[in-house]
Design a protein around this motif. Sequence first.
Motif: not given
Length: 243
Positions: A193-197
């Motif tokens: 899971s990542s908050n950055a594209p």
Amino acid sequence: MDEACRALHLPTIRSRIEEMAATAMRERSSYKDFLADLLEAECADREERRKIRLVREANFPRPKRLEDFKFEENPNVTPEMVGTLADPAWVTSRQPLCLIGDSGTGKSHLLIGIGTAIAEAGLRVRYTTTVNLVNELAEAADEKKLARTIARYGRVDLLCLDEFGYLDLDKTSAKLLFQIFTEREERGSIAISSNAPFSEWKQTFTDPRLCTAIVDRVTFNAHIIETGVDSYRLAQTQKKHKR
């Protein structure tokens, strides 16, 4: 009977023999049917205990289940999409999973919920945050235990890597993390899971070549879910204040 069940590790039969014997007599079951019922109960309880053990060993920080996800609050994620990922077929096929979206959009809930479903399906799962994994690898390298630690992460069927992109990694840390991806390539699945594209991962991995190699590994033949930008947590807080 009690001693024999202890010796043979049959706790369910040991605890339920009297109850099930009474039921069998009342229903006039044959000896064969009575024995089949005992063994079926033992097998069912053993499978349930195995599920509980696999979920516990996954080291999830808190319980989260897919059926508790509020799909109506996030139209970017559909039950059909998530239901496919609850089936372990994508893990046994060694496919990656990427959950991309802003903070508060349900990425961690989905990651833990999917991981829980996979563990309950009988596969080995391990959850960790990116920062904890990097710190563990750095400590292992200092103690000359890096190969053993990487091999341990390579043995699980699914590695759930949370909070990917929340930190800037120096070159040494990035290389340590890259070894995990290399160890698992075509051998096991990784769910992140990542908050950055993906276009912003170069801020986490300052080495352009290393960044490209990692993006290639987590996106090839991958399931990619974009959870959007609208924070569910923020929306709930705003609703409470309005009340």
